[in-house]
Structure formats: C-alpha cells, structure tokens
Design a protein around this motif. Structure first.
Motif, PDB file in Angstrom:
ATOM      1  N   VAL A 179       0.838  -1.146  -0.014  1.00 48.03           N
ATOM      2  CA  VAL A 179      -0.144  -0.111  -0.123  1.00 48.03           C
ATOM      3  C   VAL A 179       0.962   1.326   0.135  1.00 48.03           C
ATOM      4  O   VAL A 179       0.575   2.315  -0.629  1.00 48.03           O
ATOM      5  N   ARG A 180       2.055   1.141   0.784  1.00 42.20           N
ATOM      6  CA  ARG A 180       2.940   2.496   0.669  1.00 42.20           C
ATOM      7  C   ARG A 180       3.587   2.616  -0.540  1.00 42.20           C
ATOM      8  O   ARG A 180       3.618   3.647  -1.188  1.00 42.20           O
ATOM      9  N   ALA A 181       3.591   1.551  -1.335  1.00 47.84           N
ATOM     10  CA  ALA A 181       4.565   1.455  -2.750  1.00 47.84           C
ATOM     11  C   ALA A 181       3.532   2.143  -3.620  1.00 47.84           C
ATOM     12  O   ALA A 181       3.853   2.622  -4.728  1.00 47.84           O
ATOM     13  N   GLN A 182       2.031   1.916  -3.562  1.00 45.12           N
ATOM     14  CA  GLN A 182       1.267   2.440  -4.346  1.00 45.12           C
ATOM     15  C   GLN A 182       1.115   3.969  -4.505  1.00 45.12           C
ATOM     16  O   GLN A 182       1.134   4.493  -5.648  1.00 45.12           O
ATOM     17  N   GLY A 183       1.621   4.688  -3.630  1.00 43.77           N
ATOM     18  CA  GLY A 183       1.831   6.085  -3.550  1.00 43.77           C
ATOM     19  C   GLY A 183       3.294   6.604  -3.901  1.00 43.77           C
ATOM     20  O   GLY A 183       3.833   7.780  -3.750  1.00 43.77           O
ATOM     21  N   LEU A 184       4.317   5.503  -4.347  1.00 44.37           N
ATOM     22  CA  LEU A 184       5.756   6.011  -4.531  1.00 44.37           C
ATOM     23  C   LEU A 184       5.942   5.974  -6.079  1.00 44.37           C
ATOM     24  O   LEU A 184       7.214   6.131  -6.149  1.00 44.37           O
ATOM     25  N   GLY A 185       5.159   5.899  -6.899  1.00 45.55           N
ATOM     26  CA  GLY A 185       5.233   5.980  -8.395  1.00 45.55           C
ATOM     27  C   GLY A 185       6.497   4.948  -8.987  1.00 45.55           C
ATOM     28  O   GLY A 185       7.148   5.361  -9.810  1.00 45.55           O
ATOM     29  N   GLY A 186       6.547   3.853  -8.426  1.00 47.92           N
ATOM     30  CA  GLY A 186       7.166   2.738  -8.879  1.00 47.92           C
ATOM     31  C   GLY A 186       8.354   2.787  -8.106  1.00 47.92           C
ATOM     32  O   GLY A 186       9.030   1.406  -8.359  1.00 47.92           O
ATOM     33  N   ASP A 187       8.507   3.351  -6.979  1.00 48.26           N
ATOM     34  CA  ASP A 187       9.765   3.007  -5.847  1.00 48.26           C
ATOM     35  C   ASP A 187       9.643   2.107  -5.211  1.00 48.26           C
ATOM     36  O   ASP A 187       8.503   1.644  -5.031  1.00 48.26           O
ATOM     37  N   ARG A 188      10.688   1.632  -4.541  1.00 49.46           N
ATOM     38  CA  ARG A 188      10.375   0.338  -3.731  1.00 49.46           C
ATOM     39  C   ARG A 188      10.047   0.829  -2.569  1.00 49.46           C
ATOM     40  O   ARG A 188      10.751   1.776  -1.680  1.00 49.46           O
ATOM     41  N   ALA A 189       9.124  -0.074  -1.739  1.00 50.15           N
ATOM     42  CA  ALA A 189       8.849   0.077  -0.287  1.00 50.15           C
ATOM     43  C   ALA A 189       9.420  -1.147   0.408  1.00 50.15           C
ATOM     44  O   ALA A 189       9.154  -2.017  -0.081  1.00 50.15           O
ATOM     45  N   ALA A 190      10.345  -0.953   1.402  1.00 52.44           N
ATOM     46  CA  ALA A 190      10.757  -1.954   2.162  1.00 52.44           C
ATOM     47  C   ALA A 190       9.912  -2.786   2.929  1.00 52.44           C
ATOM     48  O   ALA A 190       9.102  -2.031   3.572  1.00 52.44           O
ATOM     49  N   VAL A 191       9.823  -4.053   3.172  1.00 51.67           N
ATOM     50  CA  VAL A 191       9.195  -4.732   4.173  1.00 51.67           C
ATOM     51  C   VAL A 191       9.701  -4.961   5.329  1.00 51.67           C
ATOM     52  O   VAL A 191      10.840  -5.305   5.447  1.00 51.67           O
ATOM     53  N   GLU A 192       8.939  -4.419   6.532  1.00 52.94           N
ATOM     54  CA  GLU A 192       9.487  -4.468   7.947  1.00 52.94           C
ATOM     55  C   GLU A 192       9.110  -5.427   8.461  1.00 52.94           C
ATOM     56  O   GLU A 192       8.119  -5.398   8.973  1.00 52.94           O
ATOM     57  N   LEU A 193      10.199  -6.384   9.113  1.00 46.74           N
ATOM     58  CA  LEU A 193       9.537  -7.669   9.748  1.00 46.74           C
ATOM     59  C   LEU A 193      10.346  -7.625  11.104  1.00 46.74           C
ATOM     60  O   LEU A 193      11.476  -7.398  11.170  1.00 46.74           O
ATOM     61  N   ALA A 194       9.497  -8.327  12.094  1.00 49.33           N
ATOM     62  CA  ALA A 194      10.252  -8.491  13.315  1.00 49.33           C
ATOM     63  C   ALA A 194      10.900  -9.517  13.367  1.00 49.33           C
ATOM     64  O   ALA A 194      11.165 -10.535  12.265  1.00 49.33           O
ATOM     65  N   GLU A 195      11.908  -9.929  14.254  1.00 46.44           N
ATOM     66  CA  GLU A 195      12.582 -11.249  14.418  1.00 46.44           C
ATOM     67  C   GLU A 195      11.570 -12.415  14.473  1.00 46.44           C
ATOM     68  O   GLU A 195      10.912 -12.409  15.271  1.00 46.44           O
ATOM     69  N   ARG A 196      12.058 -13.204  13.597  1.00 48.47           N
ATOM     70  CA  ARG A 196      11.013 -14.642  13.725  1.00 48.47           C
ATOM     71  C   ARG A 196      11.126 -15.744  14.788  1.00 48.47           C
ATOM     72  O   ARG A 196      12.438 -15.913  15.092  1.00 48.47           O
ATOM     73  N   PRO A 197      10.113 -15.592  15.740  1.00 51.19           N
ATOM     74  CA  PRO A 197      10.271 -16.531  16.711  1.00 51.19           C
ATOM     75  C   PRO A 197      10.498 -18.014  16.295  1.00 51.19           C
ATOM     76  O   PRO A 197      10.262 -18.536  15.274  1.00 51.19           O
ATOM     77  N   GLY A 198      11.347 -18.603  17.257  1.00 56.02           N
ATOM     78  CA  GLY A 198      11.745 -20.151  17.199  1.00 56.02           C
ATOM     79  C   GLY A 198      10.528 -21.010  16.965  1.00 56.02           C
ATOM     80  O   GLY A 198      10.697 -21.955  16.333  1.00 56.02           O
ATOM     81  N   LEU A 199       9.158 -20.663  17.612  1.00 60.52           N
ATOM     82  CA  LEU A 199       8.309 -21.557  17.471  1.00 60.52           C
ATOM     83  C   LEU A 199       7.726 -21.668  15.875  1.00 60.52           C
ATOM     84  O   LEU A 199       7.189 -22.716  15.639  1.00 60.52           O
ATOM     85  N   TYR A 200       8.149 -20.741  15.102  1.00 61.80           N
ATOM     86  CA  TYR A 200       7.775 -20.798  13.745  1.00 61.80           C
ATOM     87  C   TYR A 200       8.944 -21.245  12.582  1.00 61.80           C
ATOM     88  O   TYR A 200       8.822 -20.906  11.529  1.00 61.80           O
ATOM     89  N   ALA A 201       9.958 -21.847  13.189  1.00 65.42           N
ATOM     90  CA  ALA A 201      11.006 -22.032  12.659  1.00 65.42           C
ATOM     91  C   ALA A 201      10.670 -23.369  11.535  1.00 65.42           C
ATOM     92  O   ALA A 201       9.818 -24.100  11.899  1.00 65.42           O
TER      93      ALA A 201
END
Length: 351
Positions: free
Chosen positions: A329-351
C-alpha cells in the motif's frame, strides 16, 4: 492423542464465508460438527443454529468460547474483530482456524504472534492456523512439490495473474493489495520458502473504464525476496470475463505453470455471421475456483486438531503477509519506487 468424538467447532461470523464454512463442516468434511455459531446479527445466527442439531447461537464470541461443547474455533468475522477473539482463544489454549487477514494491521498481528509464543509455553504447541486456502489447492500443491524436488532447477522468478470479473463499488486501490494480492504474497513466500523484502507497484494510465471511481485497475505489483528472486503479479479486479488465477515458475532448467482453464472444451457455431467459438468456461468467482481447496483446508485443520497438532499457515505467516501488504500500500503512492518490508525477528516457534 487422537480425539475420538467429533470436534465441536464454534464458527465466529456467519456472513458469506462463515456461512459457507458452516455448510462445509456439516456436509462436506468428517470428524467435526458445528457446536455453536456467533454473529452480531442475532436473527441470522438464530436461524442458522435452528437448522443444526445441538448447535447453540450467540451474539458474543466469548460466550461461544465458554460453551463446554466447543473444542475449537473457526473465525470468519470481519478482520478488525479478529485480534480480540484470537487472544481470548490463546488464553484458553483453544485451536483456531482464522480466515485472512489474521488482523488488518501488522502491529496487531505481531501481538497475536507474541501471545501465541507465550501460549505455546503453557500448552506445548502452536494453536493458530490462518486461512490461506491456496496452499490446499491441488495445482498449487503440485507446483510446490516440483519446486521442492528441484525438478526444473532453482526457481528464479514467479509470474502471477489474479483477475476478478468485477469489484464492488466501494473497492479501493489499497484493497487490491490487502484483499486480493495478499494471496499471491502468501503463495510466493510458501513456494519459494523465503521472505519478501521489498515491493514496487506500477499503475496503468488510464485505468480500465470498468473500474469504480478512484480505483486504479489493473496494477502490476513487483516483489523482491530475501534470496534475490523477482516476482510479478498482474492484479485486475474488473476484467469482465470471470475469475482467473495463474502462477508460472521460471527456473534454471525449465518453467512450470498452473491455472490454465480446465473443464470441457467447446466448439460452437458462429452467431450472426461472426466467427465461431473454441474454448472453455471461466469460473465466475473464487468460491467456485477454490471450493475443493477450502474443503481440504478445513479437513486438514480438523484432522490436525483431533491429533493434538497444528499444521498449515501459521500466525507468523499471517503477520508476514500483513507486513508485505502494508509495504504494498505504501508502494502504491511511490510512483514505482521500492517500499521495504519491515519484519520483526521470527520466533523459534515458527522455525
């Protein structure tokens, strides 16, 4: 340990999807029954429960959780209501199948992830499965197996097409990402087994005349993954001719594509002096295209819960998909520029 009695399921939210899941549990799958239904529409929920033996009706989801006949939840209410019922279920150690989005914001999804990690310390396992049904579609599963086997060499790119015949008048450009492309986000992560790290969106100009006022349609959504792979998605929610989903993997030693129209191939004579017709019907909507996948998804969830296990897309998958949606959704307003995905650290439960 395998549960011998049918699993008592409370369906939370009995609108379009919830009502279909009630029918599914009662008529299409085994090992479960609808023990309770809950919805803010009291008349609808009472009418639905009246047609099911031993089914209780509630307007408060937490009352359904407290029903002693309920062993597990299927959540199909609106997205903003999901967090509260998921947290309540985790506190009780109750297994849940939650329709996407797990929550409408990644911050709320992360709270659910953190709560499930704490719950796993008490109850010994994951409790949430998120309803990304394409992982249960036979064609997608076949493609996944072939990629995992390395049959075509390493995958380098994915091409997605996602077309709907029409969108509601209230549909927005942001909803094309949050409600539609979210499925391509999940299957990309699943097929490639890596996270999406960046999103670009290219808009057509002019937009299709079929699109409601203010909706840019179609759009091209580009993903970058942690391993450097490139993925494109054509999203066209007012194509006019039907519902169509395709995916092609481009690999080092070949390509593999799913989603070509299947069914009876017809040859029809010309009408009014025009050309004849050769082709197949295109399904009108996602329910018809993925009906079997929904059945397989719910059956797999029921079987796993009765074994005391958790399978399928996790709360982390729900969180990661929402984080990519927000970048999109952020990228839709950037005219084709890249929007970075921001992720937290993945817990070991989901390894």
């Amino acid at each position: 340990m395998q549960q011998s009695a049918p699993l008592g399921v409370a369906v939370i939210g009995t609108g379009r999807m919830g009502g279909d899941h009630v029918r599914r549990i009662e008529r299409a799958i085994s090992g479960a029954r609808v023990a309770a239904v809950a919805d803010i529409d009291e008349d609808r929920v009472k009418a639905l429960a009246a047609g099911i033996d031993g089914c209780a009706a509630y307007t408060d989801p937490e009352a359904a959780l407290a029903d002693p006949a309920v062993d597990a939840l299927l959540v199909a209410s609106s997205g903003p209501a999901h967090e509260a019922v998921l947290l309540a279920a985790l506190e009780r150690g109750m297994p849940v199948l939650c329709e996407k989005p797990m929550t409408p914001e990644s911050s709320a999804a992360l709270r659910v992830v953190e709560a499930e990690v704490r719950a796993a310390e008490r109850f010994g396992r994951r409790l949430i499965q998120v309803g990304f049904m394409r992982r249960y579609d036979r064609d997608y599963q076949s493609l996944k197996r072939r990629l995992d086997e390395g049959r075509y060499g390493r995958p380098l790119m994915l091409h997605h097409q996602h077309r709907n015949p029409s969108s509601p008048p209230f549909f927005t450009s942001a909803m094309t990402i949050q409600d539609s492309v979210v499925h391509e986000i999940d299957v990309t992560r699943w097929l490639l087994d890596e996270e999406i790290t960046g999103v670009r969106v290219l808009r057509t100009s002019p937009s299709s005349a079929r699109a409601p006022e203010g909706l840019t349609d179609p759009q091209l959504v580009l993903f970058e993954t942690a391993g450097g792979r490139l993925v494109d998605t054509e999203i066209f929610v007012n194509c006019g001719f039907g519902y169509q989903v395709r995916c092609e993997a481009v690999c080092e030693s070949g390509t593999a594509r799913i989603g070509d129209d299947r069914g009876v191939v017809a040859n029809l004579p010309a009408g009014g002096g025009g050309a004849g017709f050769h082709g197949v019907d295109v399904v009108p909507g996602f329910e018809e295209r993925f009906e079997e996948a929904y059945d397989r998804e719910v059956q797999a969830w029921v079987d796993a819960v009765r074994r005391g296990e958790a399978v399928g897309p996790s709360a982390w998958d729900g969180y990661a998909a929402q984080a990519v949606c927000e970048a999109g959704v952020r990228a839709q307003g950037l005219g084709g520029d890249r929007a970075a995905v921001e992720l937290a650290e993945r817990p070991g439960l989901y390894a």
